[in-house]
Structure formats: structure tokens, C-alpha cells
Design a protein around this motif. Structure first.
Motif, PDB file in Angstrom:
ATOM      1  N   LYS A  76     177.214  20.288  56.965  1.00  0.00           N
ATOM      2  CA  LYS A  76     176.694  20.423  58.320  1.00  0.00           C
ATOM      3  C   LYS A  76     177.702  21.102  59.245  1.00  0.00           C
ATOM      4  O   LYS A  76     177.381  22.059  59.936  1.00  0.00           O
ATOM      5  CB  LYS A  76     176.340  19.036  58.893  1.00  0.00           C
ATOM      6  N   THR A  77     178.933  20.573  59.233  1.00  0.00           N
ATOM      7  CA  THR A  77     179.960  21.139  60.102  1.00  0.00           C
ATOM      8  C   THR A  77     180.230  22.591  59.741  1.00  0.00           C
ATOM      9  O   THR A  77     180.369  23.441  60.625  1.00  0.00           O
ATOM     10  CB  THR A  77     181.259  20.306  59.997  1.00  0.00           C
ATOM     11  N   THR A  78     180.273  22.865  58.437  1.00  0.00           N
ATOM     12  CA  THR A  78     180.528  24.236  57.993  1.00  0.00           C
ATOM     13  C   THR A  78     179.460  25.178  58.555  1.00  0.00           C
ATOM     14  O   THR A  78     179.783  26.256  59.072  1.00  0.00           O
ATOM     15  CB  THR A  78     180.550  24.292  56.460  1.00  0.00           C
TER      16      THR A  78
ATOM     17  N   PRO B  62     174.150  13.516  54.593  1.00  0.00           N
ATOM     18  CA  PRO B  62     175.311  12.655  54.389  1.00  0.00           C
ATOM     19  C   PRO B  62     176.603  13.433  54.612  1.00  0.00           C
ATOM     20  O   PRO B  62     176.597  14.665  54.638  1.00  0.00           O
ATOM     21  CB  PRO B  62     175.182  12.233  52.925  1.00  0.00           C
ATOM     22  N   SER B  63     177.690  12.707  54.772  1.00  0.00           N
ATOM     23  CA  SER B  63     178.990  13.318  55.003  1.00  0.00           C
ATOM     24  C   SER B  63     179.334  14.257  53.843  1.00  0.00           C
ATOM     25  O   SER B  63     179.113  13.935  52.689  1.00  0.00           O
ATOM     26  CB  SER B  63     180.028  12.208  55.120  1.00  0.00           C
TER      27      SER B  63
ATOM     28  N   CYS C 131     177.985  17.294  53.312  1.00  0.00           N
ATOM     29  CA  CYS C 131     176.878  18.118  52.822  1.00  0.00           C
ATOM     30  C   CYS C 131     176.897  19.514  53.425  1.00  0.00           C
ATOM     31  O   CYS C 131     176.056  20.336  53.105  1.00  0.00           O
ATOM     32  CB  CYS C 131     175.544  17.445  53.087  1.00  0.00           C
TER      33      CYS C 131
ATOM     34  N   PHE D 271     184.037  28.164  49.610  1.00  0.00           N
ATOM     35  CA  PHE D 271     185.491  28.004  49.725  1.00  0.00           C
ATOM     36  C   PHE D 271     186.024  28.124  48.311  1.00  0.00           C
ATOM     37  O   PHE D 271     185.828  27.209  47.512  1.00  0.00           O
ATOM     38  CB  PHE D 271     185.869  26.653  50.305  1.00  0.00           C
TER      39      PHE D 271
ATOM     40  N   VAL E  37     179.667  25.565  49.506  1.00  0.00           N
ATOM     41  CA  VAL E  37     179.534  24.436  50.428  1.00  0.00           C
ATOM     42  C   VAL E  37     178.203  24.491  51.171  1.00  0.00           C
ATOM     43  O   VAL E  37     177.600  23.470  51.485  1.00  0.00           O
ATOM     44  CB  VAL E  37     180.738  24.448  51.392  1.00  0.00           C
TER      45      VAL E  37
HETATM   46  N1  LIG Z   1     188.345  24.870  54.960  1.00  0.00           N
HETATM   47  C1  LIG Z   1     187.824  24.310  53.851  1.00  0.00           C
HETATM   48  N2  LIG Z   1     188.320  24.593  52.636  1.00  0.00           N
HETATM   49  C2  LIG Z   1     187.783  24.035  51.520  1.00  0.00           C
HETATM   50  N3  LIG Z   1     186.764  23.179  51.518  1.00  0.00           N
HETATM   51  C3  LIG Z   1     186.225  22.854  52.699  1.00  0.00           C
HETATM   52  C4  LIG Z   1     186.717  23.393  53.925  1.00  0.00           C
HETATM   53  N4  LIG Z   1     185.989  22.880  54.945  1.00  0.00           N
HETATM   54  C5  LIG Z   1     185.077  22.067  54.371  1.00  0.00           C
HETATM   55  N5  LIG Z   1     185.217  22.047  53.028  1.00  0.00           N
HETATM   56  C6  LIG Z   1     184.377  21.294  52.092  1.00  0.00           C
HETATM   57  O1  LIG Z   1     183.049  21.613  52.334  1.00  0.00           O
HETATM   58  C7  LIG Z   1     182.210  20.481  52.204  1.00  0.00           C
HETATM   59  C8  LIG Z   1     181.343  20.323  53.424  1.00  0.00           C
HETATM   60  O2  LIG Z   1     182.147  20.000  54.522  1.00  0.00           O
HETATM   61  P1  LIG Z   1     181.549  19.791  55.978  1.00  0.00           P
HETATM   62  O3  LIG Z   1     180.769  20.990  56.378  1.00  0.00           O
HETATM   63  O4  LIG Z   1     182.671  19.414  56.870  1.00  0.00           O
HETATM   64  O5  LIG Z   1     180.588  18.557  55.754  1.00  0.00           O
HETATM   65  P2  LIG Z   1     179.869  17.632  56.840  1.00  0.00           P
HETATM   66  O6  LIG Z   1     180.163  18.151  58.193  1.00  0.00           O
HETATM   67  O7  LIG Z   1     178.428  17.721  56.479  1.00  0.00           O
HETATM   68  O8  LIG Z   1     180.391  16.260  56.607  1.00  0.00           O
HETATM   69  C9  LIG Z   1     183.119  19.301  51.930  1.00  0.00           C
HETATM   70  O9  LIG Z   1     183.063  19.016  50.555  1.00  0.00           O
HETATM   71  C10 LIG Z   1     184.492  19.794  52.314  1.00  0.00           C
HETATM   72  O10 LIG Z   1     185.450  19.220  51.479  1.00  0.00           O
END
Ligand SMILES: Nc1ncnc2c1ncn2[C@@H]1O[C@H](COP(=O)(O)OP(=O)(O)O)[C@@H](O)[C@H]1O
Ligand SMILES: [Mg+2]
Lengths: 346, 291
Positions: A42-44, A37-38, A40, A13, A18
């Protein structure tokens, strides 16, 4: 052969990386957890598999077909979102039916499959309820039924149980595992809860700061953590500094007054990692003093001050007498119960 | 617990609410009641206002088709304005909501713009832009050969609807915006993952959920448009009257206060009935979305 394959996937990003160098191959019917951990990534990673985000680098393949050009609507994946993302203006049955409607499943068959899906998640009789009139656990089940009714190639679950209270979460874990076993859908679960990952998955992908730390079965990751991060993150652990002495023969691993034959391939400063429940009290070993002793029903928890730093020991409550606070003890463990990593502990 | 304490507890809320209540009664209820009373009084060119109770004004409004025409126009304009703001405002709010942070605040300011400018300056601006043969737009279009005669804007209902829609747009956009904020951020992804395309997602998932926002925006826009004074007064002038400008003229030009009061009361009652009625309908229809 790999069913779902992530090949050196990365996501940036702006300037922030990420997810980086993420490679994984998932077998058909496998249950995989992304654990970390939150924040890291995973969701991405999950969203890249789903197609909501495009990878900056790397490829994602499903049955050897590159998914890059396939929009999310045609990937055929079932997704349960952390917030459930149910359609609040539709009843439970309408929510579940939506995916079938989009697939132009005839009305009769649709009704039958919706009924079966809701029954499978234990919501028979709730067809006409609106989501906002349901409890968190029930909403979670509707979301699961909605994702499963379309017979997805892969089921993606993004922290599906994190909004439930502890008791309900445990129940749902068991149920989730049973459902997945029954229908055999390839499943990827995102979670930051190590117990959840361990009790549900065939393999765990431990992540930290966008990178894979270790991929392995729950036992492997727990008992043979590949890094300090993994051993710390998967439950409690003791990290003792040690050295490998190559002067004596046979070479020895020494941690304080504990010693054992050295494992091959390592030398100099090492870290010895032992789970608290694998440590016993013996005649020889690391000398330590018991600081606190806590009774926890089926086990005792000891906090000790050892010659190699603080140590935690867990002993089963087997009815035998246990050392008391202030006692001097020797901590010992079998060589196969520890994992040894190069370098001093952090 | 003694009786006295109970009594004191019972009285405390009233005592605390008294100042606000007095203000409410003083500046709203009393003038309103006086206006309603006034509508039953008699008036003559030479005798002025006579404080009697007669139905003359109400009978005149009920029987003279002139008033029916006035009220018909008022509500026609209000309905068209509402439709126009809904048609343009709902998509506008949706697009705005999907923009990046910086652009979002910039365009939000532009949309709120009309509210920040004096109604007179704004409407006169419209008049300069579109009005008569000398209006900028008409001149441009005519010199470009697109039209041969100027498009009428001043003193037309179309002009009023356009000018009113411009002012009312912020209310619609903000109302829909508020509804959009309540959407689950993953809801579109959820629909997509189930196989819905963008159009289906908007029609089946987004629209039903923001409909309460559109409708409550519509109620605000409708009631404000139906009782709007400044915009119709400037665009419509004396030639094209609506209920509000009619009441004003009765008060200040004809000096027939009782008749003006009857017009104002009718407008108020009609609006209250429409607003309360549609609000109840909407809440019943969208009970699930509102919860
Ligand atoms: N659309 C986005 N734009 C910028 N940064 C993002 C975006 N989505 C997630 N991030 C960043 O990417 C990192 C990983 O996010 P995420 O995948 O949601 O983590 P998790 O699900 O493991 O908690 C975080 O630091 C978050 O701030
Ligand atoms: Mg997450």
C-alpha cells in the motif's frame, strides 16, 4: 472521466515484486481506500503516486498528464505520513505555512490561510505550539492542516490514524470524512483497518501481496467479496463447502442439508460465503450444535459446530429468547445473502 | 516505618556510590586541587618550589604578553579546527547517512580510522606527507610545476589546524550522525511534497534539526583541540607552542612547576567556562529540537 489514473503500475525492489499490475481510476472528489494487510504494498503504491518512488512499469496520470517526469515537489499533492513527519523546529503555524511559503503566497494571505486551516482541524489557538509539545491527535491534525492548506489536487493519507487510540481514532475518522466532504478533495487513504476503510471510503481497493483483489464500494466488497481473501479480510465470515447439483432440475446448490436454486454459470465444487449476521435459526437448513453463546450487549455471538464445519452466527438482541449452549439448531439464510465462488474453500 | 529504616534508606545510595565516588575524588579532584594549589606557590632557579601563597605566577601570566599570545594561538587553532570539522564533517555525515548499508559501514570505518591509529604514528605520517622540502606532497607539486617553493606545513598554525581537524573529524561526524538518526525518515519527502527543492529542504528542514548535533560536536572538538598535546607538539615542536605544550615545557624543561600549574589551571578554567556557557546557550536555543 478519470481524474487520477494508475495504469498497470508495478514496482520491483531487486528481484522482489512489491506491487504488480495495479490499475485504478479515481474520479474527482472521490474518497478511495487502499486496504490490505501490512506489507502488501500500500505504502509503495502511495509513494509512487507521490513521486518518491518510480514505478518499474506502468504509468500514473493526473488529469490525463503523465506524472513520470514531474518531481514530487511539483505534483501538488498533499500527503499525511504515518509518522506525521512534522518539522519539529517549527511551530504548528510555521509547519502549515511552509507549503504556502514555497508557493510564494504573500504574507498576509498566508497568515489568513494558515489560521483558517488550523481552525478547520480544530486547532485554533495552537498556532505557536511546537509539535513535540502536542498530543498524537493534535500532531495528526497539524499534519492534515499542512497537507490541506496548499489546496492539493489529491490528498494522500498513509495510515494517518494508526497511531491514535481507539476512541480518538473514531473521532478523527468522522472528522476526516466531514472535512473531505466539505472541501471535496480527491483522497486516497492507506489503511489496514477494514472498519476505517468501510466507514470512510466511496470505494475500497482491497490488496494482497501487491495485487488488487477487488475494487468496489464498501457494501460490494463486504457483501459480494470477489475472493476468499476479501471475504476473510473484511470482517468475519463463514465459508461452507458446497456442490452444485446439475442432475436434478432445476439445478440446486447444496451445502450439507441446506439447499437453494443454483446460481447461473457455476458447477461442481463451490464455496458458499455467508456473513454471520445474515444467518438465522430456522426449521430447515444446515444442522448445527451451539458450542458457545456470548452476550455482547446489543447482540449475541454464537459459535456453532455445523455439518459443514465451524460457523459463527450473530443475532441482534431483540429481546426474544435465544437458543442455549448445547442446543441443536438449523442454520438458514436467504440466497441473496450469500456469495458463491467456484472451487473448494481454502 | 521506623526512623532507623528511613535512615538506612537515606544512606544506601551513598554507600553504593562510595567506590566510584572515592575513585573520582582520588584520581581527579585531589590532583586537580593540588595543581590549583601549586599554581600559587613560589619557584626560584636555585631554591626550587616554595609552598607559600603568592600571586606571582598569575600576575606573570596576566601581564606578560607572551602568555596572551600562547592562549590566543591555542583558541585560534581550536576555533579554526572546529570550523573546519563542522564544515566538512556535517555534510560528510549527511552523505554517509544516505548511503546504502554496505558502503555506509565501510566509510564509517574510514572516518573512524584516525581514532584507531596512534596519534604519534598519524602525526608523523602527516609530517612525512607534507613536511618541509622533502614532504611527498610538496615534492610532487613542485615537480609538477604547480608551486615553486614548498608550502610550509610543519611549525605552522595551518599545519596544526589541518592535522587536528583530521583527528577530530570522527567526533563531529558521529555527533551529527546521531542527530541525523533522530530525524523522521520521511521528513525530506514531507518537505518535497510541500514544494521545497533539495537545497531549500537541506537549509530549512535538515540543517536546523542537525544543528544541535553540529554544536555539541563543536563543543567536543573545541575542547579537545584546545587541550590537545601530541599533535601540536609534533607539528609545532618547540617553535610554535600552545597552552598545553607550554605547560608541559614549564613542568619538564624549565622545571617551574608552579608556573606550569598556573597555565594548566587557566586552560582548564577557560575551557570549562566556554563549554558550560555554550552548552547552556545551545540548550536554551534548541529546546524544541532537543525535547
Ligand atoms: N525500499 C525498499 N526496498 C526493498 N523492499 C522494500 C522497500 N520498501 C518496501 N519494501 C518491501 O515491499 C513490501 C511492501 O511494503 P509497503 O508498501 O511498505 O507495505 P504496506 O504499506 O502495505 O505495509 C514489503 O515487503 C517491504 O519489505
Ligand atoms: Mg505502510
Amino acid at each position: 472521466m478519470a481524474y487520477l489514473e494508475l495504469d498497470r503500475v508495478a514496482k520491483q525492489f531487486g528481484a522482489q515484486t512489491v506491487v504488480d499490475d495495479f490499475s485504478l481510476s479515481v474520479g474527482k472528489g472521490e474518497f478511495i481506500s487502499f486496504l490490505g494487510p501490512s506489507g502488501c504494498g500500500k505504502t509503495t503504491t502511495l509513494q509512487m503516486i507521490a513521486g518518491f518512488l518510480d514505478p518499474t512499469r506502468g504509468a500514473i496520470r493526473l488529469e490525463s498528464r503523465d506524472l513520470a517526469a514531474i518531481p514530487p515537489a511539483r505534483r501538488g499533492l498533499g500527503i499525511v505520513f504515518q509518522s506525521y513527519a512534522l518539522f519539529p523546529h517549527m511551530t504548528a503555524a510555521e509547519n502549515v505555512a511552509f507549503g504556502l511559503e514555497m508557493r510564494k503566497v504573500p504574507r498576509g494571505e498566508r497568515a489568513e490561510r494558515v489560521r483558517a486551516a488550523l481552525a478547520m482541524v480544530g486547532l485554533a489557538g495552537y498556532e505557536d505550539r511546537h509539535p513535540r509539545r502536542m498530543s498524537g491527535g493534535q500532531q495528526q491534525r497539524v499534519a492534515l492542516a499542512r497537507a490541506l492548506v496548499i489546496k492539493p489536487n489529491v490528498l494522500l493519507l498513509d495510515e494517518p490514524l494508526s497511531n491514535l487510540d481507539a476512541k480518538l481514532r473514531e473521532e478523527m475518522q468522522i472528522e476526516l470524512r466531514q472535512i473531505q466532504r466539505t472541501i471535496g478533495t480527491t483522497t486516497i487513504l492507506v489503511t489496514h483497518d477494514q472498519n476505517e476503510a468501510m466507514s470512510l471510503s466511496d470505494r475500497i481497493v482491497v490488496m494482497s501481496q501487491g495485487r488488487i483483489e477487488q475494487i468496489g464500494t464498501p457494501q460490494e466488497t463486504y457483501e459480494k467479496p470477489a475472493s476468499a481473501f476479501v471475504s476473510q479480510f473484511l470482517g468475519k465470515t463463514n465459508d461452507f463447502p458446497g456442490t452444485i447439483d446439475r442432475v436434478v432440475s432445476p439445478t440446486q446448490l447444496v451445502a450439507g442439508s441446506w439447499r437453494a436454486p443454483a446460481p447461473a454459470g457455476l458447477g461442481g465444487q463451490v464455496t458458499v460465503s455467508v456473513r454471520p449476521e445474515r444467518i438465522g435459526f430456522g426449521e430447515t437448513g444446515l444442522s448445527a450444535k451451539i458450542i458457545t453463546r456470548v452476550f455482547q450487549g446489543n447482540h449475541w455471538l454464537f459459535q456453532c459446530d455445523s455439518e459443514c464445519g465451524p460457523a459463527i452466527v450473530i443475532r441482534q438482541n431483540d429481546g426474544k429468547p435465544q437458543p442455549a449452549e448445547g442446543d441443536a439448531v438449523r442454520l438458514t439464510w436467504r440466497p441473496e445473502d450469500m456469495s458463491v465462488r467456484a472451487g473448494a474453500s481454502a | 516505618m521506623s526512623m532507623a529504616a528511613d535512615e538506612r534508606n537515606g544512606r544506601a545510595p551513598w554507600a553504593l556510590a562510595a567506590p566510584a565516588l572515592m575513585l573520582f575524588v582520588g584520581v581527579l579532584l585531589i590532583p586537580l586541587a593540588m595543581t590549583v594549589m601549586l599554581s600559587f606557590h613560589d619557584w626560584g632557579q636555585y631554591k626550587g618550589i616554595e609552598p607559600v601563597f603568592i600571586l606571582k605566577n598569575w600576575r606573570e601570566i596576566a601581564t606578560d604578553p607572551y602568555y596572551a599570545e600562547m592562549f590566543g594561538r591555542t583558541f585560534r587553532i581550536a576555533i579554526l579546527t572546529t570550523l573546519l570539522t563542522a564544515l566538512l564533517g556535517a555534510p560528510e555525515a549527511y552523505i554517509l547517512n544516505r548511503m546504502d548499508g554496505r558502503w555506509k559501514s565501510f566509510f564509517l570505518l574510514i572516518i573512524l580510522g584516525p581514532l584507531l591509529i596512534s596519534v604519534v604514528a598519524r602525526t608523523l605520517g602527516w609530517a612525512l606527507l607534507f613536511g618541509g622540502n622533502n614532504g611527498l606532497v610538496n615534492k610532487l607539486l613542485m615537480s609538477a610545476g604547480v608551486i615553486r617553493f614548498p608550502i610550509p606545513f610543519m611549525f605552522t598554525e595551518t599545519g596544526m589546524v589541518i592535522a587536528l581537524a583530521h583527528v577530530m573529524m570522527p567526533f563531529m561526524v558521529l555527533s551529527v550522525w546521531a542527530a541525523l538518526q533522530r530525524l523522521d525518515p520521511q521528513i525530506e519527502n514531507a518537505a518535497m511534497s510541500l514544494g521545497a527543492g533539495p537545497i531549500t529542504t537541506i537549509r530549512r528542514i535538515i540543517m536546523p534539526q542537525i544543528m544541535p548535533g553540529v554544536l555539541s560536536g563543536a563543543i567536543i572538538v573545541f575542547s579537545l583541540s584546545a587541550s590537545a598535546f601530541a599533535t601540536p607538539a609534533i607539528i609545532g615542536g618547540r617553535r610554535l607552542k600552545v597552552a598545553a605544550t607550554l605547560a608541559y615545557d614549564e613542568f619538564l624543561n624549565t622545571l617551574n612547576w608552579p608556573l606550569g600549574a598556573a597555565v594548566a589551571t587557566l586552560l582548564l578554567v577557560a575551557l570549562v567556562l566556554i563549554v558550560v556557557g555554550s552548552n547552556a546557550l545551545i540548550e536554551r536555543r534548541y529546546a524544541e529540537v532537543f525535547r
